[in-house]
Structures are given as structure tokens and as C-alpha cells.
Design an enzyme around this catalytic site. Structure first.
Site, PDB file in Angstrom:
ATOM      1  N   GLU A 429      52.036  54.625  43.165  1.00  0.00           N
ATOM      2  CA  GLU A 429      53.017  53.794  42.436  1.00  0.00           C
ATOM      3  C   GLU A 429      54.198  53.401  43.311  1.00  0.00           C
ATOM      4  OE1 GLU A 429      52.635  52.471  39.597  1.00  0.00           O
ATOM      5  OE2 GLU A 429      51.494  53.771  38.239  1.00  0.00           O
ATOM      6  N   GLU A 499      43.258  57.853  38.328  1.00  0.00           N
ATOM      7  CA  GLU A 499      43.825  58.582  37.186  1.00  0.00           C
ATOM      8  C   GLU A 499      43.168  58.009  35.938  1.00  0.00           C
ATOM      9  OE1 GLU A 499      48.146  58.557  36.989  1.00  0.00           O
ATOM     10  OE2 GLU A 499      48.275  58.778  39.163  1.00  0.00           O
TER      11      GLU A 499
HETATM   12  C1  IPT Z   1      50.881  57.428  36.343  1.00  0.00           C
HETATM   13  C2  IPT Z   1      51.444  58.138  37.521  1.00  0.00           C
HETATM   14  O1  IPT Z   1      50.782  57.761  38.693  1.00  0.00           O
HETATM   15  C3  IPT Z   1      51.399  59.609  37.388  1.00  0.00           C
HETATM   16  O2  IPT Z   1      52.226  60.176  38.372  1.00  0.00           O
HETATM   17  C4  IPT Z   1      51.831  60.039  36.024  1.00  0.00           C
HETATM   18  O3  IPT Z   1      53.133  59.623  35.810  1.00  0.00           O
HETATM   19  C5  IPT Z   1      50.954  59.404  35.020  1.00  0.00           C
HETATM   20  O4  IPT Z   1      51.035  58.020  35.113  1.00  0.00           O
HETATM   21  C6  IPT Z   1      51.352  59.741  33.612  1.00  0.00           C
HETATM   22  O5  IPT Z   1      51.458  61.080  33.362  1.00  0.00           O
HETATM   23  S1  IPT Z   1      51.698  55.896  36.216  1.00  0.00           S
HETATM   24  C7  IPT Z   1      51.327  55.284  34.628  1.00  0.00           C
HETATM   25  C8  IPT Z   1      52.582  55.109  33.864  1.00  0.00           C
HETATM   26  C9  IPT Z   1      50.557  54.042  34.700  1.00  0.00           C
END
Ligand code: IPT
Length: 975
Positions: A429, A499
Site C-alpha cells: 500500500e 490478501e
Molecule cells: C489492507 C492492508 O494491506 C493490510 O495491512 C490491512 O490493513 C488490511 O487491509 C486490513 O486489515 S488495505 C485494505 C484497506 C484494502
């Protein structure tokens, strides 16, 4: 009083806000432990002084002879905000917001600064320090991690300053060492220019949180070296070449290798994979030292649009791992790291993304040893710039590029010798920009043997893989079919979800549906669940604290608790679900024909490590067990295996087979008998129970209605007793304490059910009694269940009948009005005053919801009411047992108990508080057990989904409102 006329902070503190990575440190190099050069750990108790600003104190504390007698103490490794019982400040949790004004590279004047002091003598056998000369000899002082910026003095000499919190920094110190009375002074600033590059979703935790070590560097010691160990899957050979800054030899006894560094040699080898992590012990011998190595031969390539290792496409069954310990934050000891690896292996996880920074190096040794694919991610995130449409983003500003390149180099150089690492990730990010391209180009030039990952650029300008986060099922399917368009380069690339499946609170839902897509499309090479562990802070007020519990000005609440394991590493139901969904052996079949189709879904291992066991159950009771002979299928192969003749062939009750694949012997990560995969196959289905209505409800003169074993209150039509068991408040129930995934994330544009439910008032339904009717064979109670201020309602009719010993309740629900939302749940709730144990035949041992029930195994289970609760850090709906045929709840072990059989399988929940109390609680410590156990018998439950940061439940798991009928049969049992 003096008047300050200089700028603040004064020039000698300008390094804090300087975009440069630092000065004085040695170039980065491989991280290793010598077998003969001495080393001295400087971990332990350090003297500590906290200041409110960076420049509050001068550097006089760094000299020898300074009296720090009145200073406090902190443990190193550690974070000062987690020590000192609050005297040293507190942790701050933000997801992506910078907890300070965004004006890069400036940081706040209030900049907690910890001066650390450590006195040490060299051990008696420390080699003669007087001989030490220059960078190549003498001694090196290594810091494995300091957040976020440090200046270091040894014996009063300023040796440099650095940023890059989760990266190592080394300094030449041989010329400064004394045999005794050495003073190491480290000034650590919480905020620095580096903080702009470290905006990961986690607690802000300043301190020296990884090891500090003094390493003797004899003349002729190895400086840096690069192990190149590839595998040719066609020939079955490995090629080894170790490039070393200092010439020497490489010995690999297991392969009879003894070659010079820089020289390549090709021999037959056993390859390394995450499933077969074969390592060869080796030694790098330079004139000055011997360095033990563990070499794994493997080749990673992008070929035919796929990530291939040793010639085969791999499938990531991954997790995102932050480093976390509930007491020590990101200061992890080796045993905690090992526990993570063992838990992962035991739950069929085969890959880790080191979100969002290189982990402690010992963790990577464990990944090599036990076998996990690793995506090693750089310590880089600038997420907070999204608030200003990425204006001033450091990754697109050349002034910051040296800092980015320094971070890339420190990661790659430190970790390059780990076979487990298959991809380098540029960071997380951070938007897009030239700095990322510069990092990618540098990495490619330095290490062409691995692929490059970065999620933030969907055009894949710098990457070898198209990576996304939280894409919903439909989009993943389109990508898998190659129907997602995109630039030409991207269309050639494999796809992963770096993720997905946000494991916040109860959930994630929909894992099985994702896995089906991952396995159906070649282009999709799996994903990494977000995330491994809840970052709850152990706290006597709350059990585990989360964002806001330390009075932070800005925070993101319990968004920091979104892991597959609880803060104390107890697996949550989400991890058990994931284990089942990604099981590397897939079994299907037909219990009537008695044939199981067994498919080996490993990428490399055959099935020789597994044994197969069957059991046969009648009404959940195991009546026979045995062993199944299964060939050692090669990866990708499958076979039909015949089950034996059933031990008994009962047709009038439910009978089924359970087949388990278990470890055939002890392995490095799991004991013999550990279950890897399982399936249940029906021989005969469940028969519906019937209750013939043979009793007539009788109204007595005391306001009571008797029907079979039950007594009702005539005024309300509610049951008061069943046999000898008191029952209170039996009513239709449609409310559940919304889960984090029900509530959804504030930025979610979609419909967020948890929010709509509350708006509609489903948590404050009123039950209007319309009629209590007695007929020859039934007691009928008519009601209308609806929230104030709304015309929406659930007309609910309870029809009670009995055959004399059993009591049947048939509920019919007819919705009124235009319901636009699914219901949280639909069933009845009742209170029992004397209950603490439950036995049931149904899914277990843990909870299950419509889209999280893969791991719920049918069987006979028993539990205390307390153990039925899943302790999500923020209390919310939990603990439902799925597919329950019958349940008995009473005061055990000496029941009498209330027995409930479902007309159809149902969800069973029992707790010592109401859903309303559960909903109101912020922490587990807010829940205080009452005298009543509240039982929910649900005909339906809404799915869970992943909307706390992803898609909600798929439509088929939603509990749509419509005319519904369901029934339960109650009886009293004495056992
Ligand atoms: C994503 C992040 O990469 C991760 O660090 C964490 O924040 C996760 O979301 C949520 O728990 S960013 C997401 C807002 C698209």
C-alpha cells in the site's frame, strides 16, 4: 531561563527528519551465525530515560563515566511503551492514518525519545581487541531492529544513525572496544522521516525490539556471501555456487562437495520444496572463520504465465504474518516464532507473506527448515498518503529513492540465502511511483533467481505476478478465466490474492468458495488470508486491549484484531476452517457404494507420509474403525478406494463413514496420527422424527395450560416447564450481536447488513400477542414480531402438540412488508435456569455458520456451556454449532436435561448472557454470566462473509426473508 533562537530541532538532531536512510552503517550483507567467531549478545536489561522531544537532552549520557543511577530500566529487545506500567507512554493503533500531521519529512516536536544505555565487559575469551583494524576485522555491532530511528555511540564516540525499523544495521566497532567498562548508548526516536515509510496497519511501537549483538570479526572472516543453489527438475541435479566477498571453500559432506567459492558444481540432489524441505548441511570456510549453512536446491521461474518451482506450478495456501506477541509486541522470541511455524504446518498452511516487513531472520530459518513458501516483504508502506490522493507520496519523489533502495538492499542482502523465499515484495500500500521501479530494478539486478511482487500497481509495471487484495469471488473467477482485460503485460501474468478473507472477529466466510476458484483456474495460484494473528495487547483491564484502549487521539479500534489465531495463539475457528478448506488431500465419494475418490493435491509430495483411517457411525456413535489401504499417489493423481463392508447396516437411522488422512509417523511438525484431511460420506440418511399429536391442552384454574410433559402460562402462551425443567422466555429470535463482518468497514460502499439491521431495529423487536388458542390436539399461539417505527413484521405462529412424553413446537413465520435485508438469524430463543453442560449430535467440535462450516465435523460432542463460547477479542455472535440433529442441555454430569431434536438440522447456541449483552460488550471482561443460560435454536443463520475488509457473504449464504416453517421436539431426559 534561556530563549531559543535556533531552529527546532537543533542541527545536531536534523538526522531525525532527514529523508536519507542514515550514516555510518556498514553495507548490508547476509545474516548468519559463525560457528567459531565469538559473539556477545547485548540483549537484557538496559538503562532507560524517556524524553518528550528529540532534542531534550544532549549527548553527555553517551560518554564513559556518566552516572545513570537514577534511570529506569527496560528490557531489550522490547518496546518501551509496553513496559514501565504506563510510565513510558502507550501504544497507538492506526490502520492507515498517520498519527501525526502529514508534512513529510517533518515530524512532531513531541517526539518520544528513549535514551538507552548498556554497560558491558568483553568476555575473558574474547579475542584480542587490540589487533582489530578497519572494516574487515575487529568487531561489528549489529542491531536487528529499532523503531524508528536511532543514533549510536560506543564509549562516547558517535558511530552513526539509522532508520528502517525492521531491517538490520551494523557498525564497525573493533577500534572502540575496551576489555571492560564499555558503554553502548542508543538514542531512539519514535518519530522520524522513516515513519512516513512505515505506515503499516499495526501498533506504533518504538524501541529496540530485536537483538543487539556484538560480533567478533577475525581477519579473513566471511563478509558477505550469496548461495546460488538451483535445481534442474529434468536432470534431477542441483547446481551450487557460493559467491563470497572473501575467498574460501564450500563443503557439503552429504554431496561430497568441496569446492572453491565462486565455482559452480552440478550433482544429483534432493530438491527443496515447502512440502519436502530437504536441506543439506554445509560449511563456508574462509581463512578467518567457518560459517554453517543449510542449503536448499530449488528453482523459481515465471514460465507459461505461471509461478513454477522445480518445474511445477505451485498453489499458495498462505497467510499474512505480522510479528506479534500479546505482551512483547513485535519483540518475538525463537519459541514464539517456532510456534507460528508449527501451527501453520499443522493447519495445512504452506505459505507466508511477511506482511509488511522482513521478519526476524530466525523466522526465515524456520521456514527453510519446516517448509513454507515465503514472500518476503520490504519494510515500506505509505498508505496514509491516500488521504491526500497520494500527493507528496515518498515513493514517487526522487529525494526518497535512496531510502527506498537502502530498504530493498537491506532486505535482499540479509535474506538472500533462504531457499524458502520465492518472491521479494516491494512493500505494501504505497501507491505507485518511480521509487518502486528503482527498487524493482535494483532487486532484479542483484537477484534474478526470484520473482517480484507488489500489489499496489494493478498494471504490474514492476512485478512478475498480478496481485490483488480482497477481490470478490466473481472477480477472481473472471481473472481466472482471463476475462479481466487489463494491460498486455498483466494478461500474461499469474494471479494471486496477497490478501483475502479478512479474519476479523467471527470469520472469514466464503473460504471454501475461494478455494474452489483457486483450484479451478490454472492462472490463479492461491492466496494469503488476512491475517495470521490478532494484535491484541495483554491488559489487565480488558484481557486483550485494542485500538482506543490507550486513549489514542486517532485509532481504528479492533481492526487490529483480525487474525486466524487469537493474541495468545489459540487457533480461532477461522484457522480450523482454513485448514479444512486447503487440505492437500481431497476425498469425495459415495457411502452407499462404499467408494472414496482420493486425490493428492500436493504440488510435490506423494501420499507416502499419510495413513488413511475409516470410522463408521450410527446416529453419531462410532461403531467400527479400521485402516484403508491407499496407494502413495503422486502429486496431482487420484484413485478410487473401496471401503470395507459396513460393520452394521442400520437403515432406519443416520449412518455414515468418516475417512481421515493422518500422518503415518511423527514428522518435524506434527505427531503420528495428526489429521491432515477428512471426509464424511452417508450410508443412510437421517430419518425425520414424528410426534403424533395425542394429547389435548388443558387449562386449569390457576392460569396454566398443561400439554403432555409441559406446562404453559395461559396468559402468554409461553412454556414454563418441560417435565421438571424450567423454561423461560421462549420466543422467536431474529437478532444476533453483529459480527465485525456483519458491521463491515466504514468505507465499504456495499450494503452493510449489520448497520441496516440496527437501523431497522432488529435488536429491539416487540412481540405482540394476538391469540392463545386451545384445540383438541394443539395449543396455538399467534404473535406479530416487529420493531417500533416500522411496518415490517414477522407474523409468527407457535403450534404446540404432544404425544404424551414429547412436546413438539412448529413455528411458522410469515413476513409482512417489503423486507430488503436478510435476517441475522431465525429461530427461537429460550432461557434455562439450571444448565451448564451440553451434548449434541451434529457439527463440532467448534462453531460453524453457513459459509464457515467446512471444518464442522458431524459427530457426538460434549461441552460445558462456557467452552461453547469463542472468545473473539471484541465480543460478537459466536459459538453456533451447525447441522445439529439433537442436543441435550442440563446440569451435568448428572443430567436431567432438556433434549431438543430438530425437524431439520439446526444451529445450536448456548451462553450465559443474552445477545443484547453480547452486543453491548466491548471486551470479554464486560461479559458477566447470569443465572440463566440462553439457548438459541436456529432454523437459519446469515452467512459471515468478509466485509470487515472484503466482500459480504455470497447470496446463497444470506438468510433471505420469506415464509418459513420449522419445528423442534422437546423432551426431558434423565441419564
Ligand atoms: C489492507 C492492508 O494491506 C493490510 O495491512 C490491512 O490493513 C488490511 O487491509 C486490513 O486489515 S488495505 C485494505 C484497506 C484494502
Amino acid at each position: 531561563m534561556s530563549v531559543r533562537t535556533t531552529s527546532s530541532p537543533s542541527p545536531e538532531f536534523s538526522y531525525v527528519e532527514d529523508v536519507s536512510p542514515g550514516s555510518g552503517a556498514l553495507p548490508p550483507r547476509a545474516w548468519y551465525a559463525s560457528s567459531d567467531a565469538a559473539s556477545l549478545s547485548l540483549n537484557g536489561s538496559w538503562r532507560f530515560r524517556l524524553s518528550a522531544t528529540a532534542d531534550a537532552e544532549d549527548d553527555s549520557f553517551a560518554g564513559r563515566g556518566y552516572d545513570c543511577g537514577d534511570w529506569a530500566e527496560v528490557a531489550v529487545p522490547g518496546h518501551w511503551v509496553l513496559q514501565g506500567d504506563g510510565a513510558f507512554g502507550a501504544p497507538i493503533y492506526t490502520n492507515h492514518l498517520y498519527p501525526f500531521p502529514v508534512d513529510p519529512p517533518r515530524v512532531p516536536t513531541r517526539n518520544p525519545t528513549g535514551d538507552h544505555l548498556r554497560h558491558f565487559d568483553l568476555p575473558d575469551d574474547w579475542p584480542d581487541v587490540a589487533d582489530a583494524k578497519g572494516a574487515a576485522g575487529g568487531a561489528v555491532l549489529r542491531f536487528d531492529g529499532v523503531e524508528s530511528c536511532a543514533r549510536v555511540w560506543l564509549n562516547g564516540t558517535d558511530i552513526g544513525e539509522f532508520k528502517g525499523s525492521r531491517l538490520p544495521h551494523e557498525f564497525t566497532v573493533g577500534h572502540l572496544l575496551k576489555p571492560t567498562g564499555n558503554v553502548l548508548a542508543v538514542r531512539v526516536h519514535q518519530w522520524s522521516a522513516g515513519s512516513y515509510l512505515e505506515d503499516q496497519d499495526q501498533w506504533w511501537l518504538p524501541g529496540i525490539f530485536r537483538d543487539v549483538t556484538l560480533l567478533h570479526r577475525p581477519a579473513g572472516s566471511a563478509l558477505d556471501f550469496f548461495v546460488h543453489a538451483s535445481y534442474d527438475h529434468r536432470e534431477g541435479t542441483g547446481t551450487l555456487r557460493v559467491d563470497s566477498d572473501v575467498d574460501g571453500r564450500i563443503l557439503v559432506p552429504g554431496l561430497d562437495i568441496d569446492v572453491e567459492t565462486g565455482q559452480a558444481i552440478t550433482v544429483p540432489v534432493r530438491p527443496w520444496t515447502a512440502e519436502t524441505p530437504y536441506l543439506y548441511d554445509a560449511t563456508l570456510v574462509t581463512p578467518g572463520e567457518r560459517v554453517p549453512l543449510r542449503i536448499g536446491f530449488r528453482t523459481v521461474v515465471l514460465e507459461d504465465g505461471l509461478i513454477k518451482v522445480n518445474g511445477r506450478a505451485i498453489l499458495f495456501r498462505g497467510v499474512n504474518r505480522h510479528e506479534w506477541h500479546p505482551e512483547h509486541g513485535r519483540a518475538l522470541d525463537l519459541e514464539t516464532m517456532r510456534e507460528d511455524v508449527l501451527l501453520m504446518k499443522r493447519h495445512n498452511v504452506n505459505a507466508v507473506r511477511t506482511s509488511h516487513y522482513p521478519p526476524h531472520p530466525a523466522f526465515l530459518d524456520l521456514c527453510d527448515e519446516y517448509g513454507l513458501w515465503v514472500v518476503d516483504e520490504c519494510d515500506l508502506e505509505t498508505h496514509g498518503f491516500t488521504e491526500q490522493a497520494w500527493r507528496d507520496n515518498p515513493v514517487d519523489d526522487d529525494r526518497w529513492t535512496p531510502a527506498l533502495l537502502d530498504r530493498a538492499a537491506r532486505m535482499v542482502e540479509r535474506d538472500k540465502n533462504h531457499p524458502s523465499i520465492v518472491m521479494w515484495s516491494l512493500g505494501n500500500e504505497a501507491g505507485t511511483g518511480r521509487g518502486l521501479t528503482a527498487m524493482a530494478e535494483w532487486i532484479r539486478g542483484r537477484d534474478g533467481s526470484r520473482l517480484i511482487h507488489y500489489e499496489g500497481d494493478w498494471n504490474c509495471r514492476d512485478t512478475d505476478v498480478y496481485s490483488r487484495m480482497y477481490a470478490d469471488h466473481a472477480e477472481v473467477d473472471r481473472i481466472g478465466r482471463g476475462q479481466d482485460g487489463g494491460p498486455a503485460k498483466r494478461r500474461q501474468l499469474p494471479f494471486i490474492q496477497c490478501e483475502y478473507a479478512h479474519a476479523m472477529g467471527n470469520g472469514p466466510g466464503g473460504l471454501a468458495d475461494y478455494q474452489r476458484l483457486f483450484e479451478a483456474h490454472e492462472r490463479i495460484q492461491g492466496g494469503f488470508v488476512w491475517e495470521w494473528i490478532d494484535h491484541g495487547v495483554e491488559d489487565e483491564r480488558y484481557g486483550f486491549a485494542y485500538g482506543g484502549d490507550f486513549g489514542e487521539e486517532l485509532h481504528d479500534g479492533n481492526f487490529v484484531c483480525d487474525g486466524l489465531v487469537f493474541p495468545d495463539r489459540t487457533p480461532s475457528p477461522g484457522l480450523l476452517e482454513y485448514k479444512k478448506v486447503v487440505e492437500p488431500v481431497r476425498m469425495e465419494g459415495d457411502g452407499v457404494d462404499g467408494v472414496v475418490r482420493i486425490a493428492n493435491r500436493h504440488d510435490f509430495a506423494d501420499l507416502s507420509a499419510l495413513a488413511f483411517e475409516w470410522s463408521y457411525e450410527v446416529d453419531g456413535e462410532t461403531v467400527g474403525t479400521g485402516v484403508l489401504t491407499v496407494p502413495a499417489l503422486a502429486p496431482g493423481d487420484s484413485a478410487d478406494v473401496k471401503l470395507p463392508e459396513p460393520p452394521v447396516d442400520v437403515r432406519q437411522t443416520e449412518t455414515r463413514w468418516t475417512v481421515r488422512a493422518v500422518l503415518a509417523g511423527d514428522t518435524a511438525w506434527g505427531p503420528k496420527g495428526h489429521v491432515v484431511a477428512w471426509v464424511q460420506l452417508w450410508r443412510a440418511p437421517r430419518q425425520l422424527i414424528g410426534v403424533t399429536a395425542r394429547r389435548r391442552p388443558v387449562l386449569d384454574g390457576r392460569g396454566r395450560i398443561t400439554l403432555g410433559p409441559a406446562v404453559f402460562a395461559a396468559r402468554t402462551g409461553e412454556p414454563a416447564t418441560v417435565g421438571g425443567i424450567d423454561v423461560i422466555g421462549l420466543k422467536l429470535d431474529a437478532w444476533r450481536a453483529p459480527t465485525d463482518n456483519d458491521e463491515g468497514a466504514p468505507w465499504q460502499p456495499d450494503i452493510r447488513h449489520g448497520v441496516l439491521w440496527r437501523k431497522l431495529g432488529l435488536h429491539r423487536m416487540q412481540h405482540r400477542l394476538d391469540a392463545v388458542e386451545l384445540s383438541d390436539d394443539a395449543l396455538t399461539v399467534r404473535t406479530r414480531v416487529a420493531p417500533a417505527a416500522s411496518d415490517l413484521a414477522l407474523r409468527t405462529v407457535y403450534r404446540w402438540t404432544s404425544d404424551g412424553t414429547r412436546l413438539k413446537l412448529a413455528v411458522s413465520v410469515t413476513p409482512e412488508g417489503d423486507w430488503q435485508v436478510p435476517l441475522p438469524r431465525l429461530g427461537v430463543r429460550l432461557g434455562l435456569t439450571a444448565a451448564d453442560r451440553v451434548r449434541w449430535h451434529g457439527g463440532g467440535p467448534g462453531e460453524g455458520y453457513p459459509d464457515t462450516d467446512s471444518a464442522s465435523m458431524l459427530g457426538r460432542w460434549e461441552s460445558s456451556v462456557d467452552d461453547l463460547q469463542t472468545p473473539y477479542v471484541r465480543p460478537q455472535e459466536n459459538g453456533a454449532r451447525a447441522d445439529v440433529r439433537w442436543a441435550e442441555i442440563g446440569r451435568g454430569p448428572d443430567f436431567p436435561a432438556l433434549r431438543v431434536e430438530g425437524g431439520l438440522p439446526f444451529w445450536f447456541t448456548a451462553r450465559r448472557w443474552t445477545s443484547e449483552q453480547l452486543d453491548a460488550a466491548r471486551h470479554l471482561t464486560d461479559l458477566t454470566p447470569g443465572d440463566t443460560v440462553w439457548v438459541n435454536l436456529d432454523h437459519g443463520q446469515q452467512g459471515i462473509g468478509s466485509q470487515s475488509c472484503g466482500p459480504g457473504p455470497l447470496p446463497r449464504y444470506q438468510l433471505a426473508v420469506g415464509p418459513t416453517e420449522f419445528s423442534f421436539v422437546f423432551s426431558e431426559i434423565n441419564s
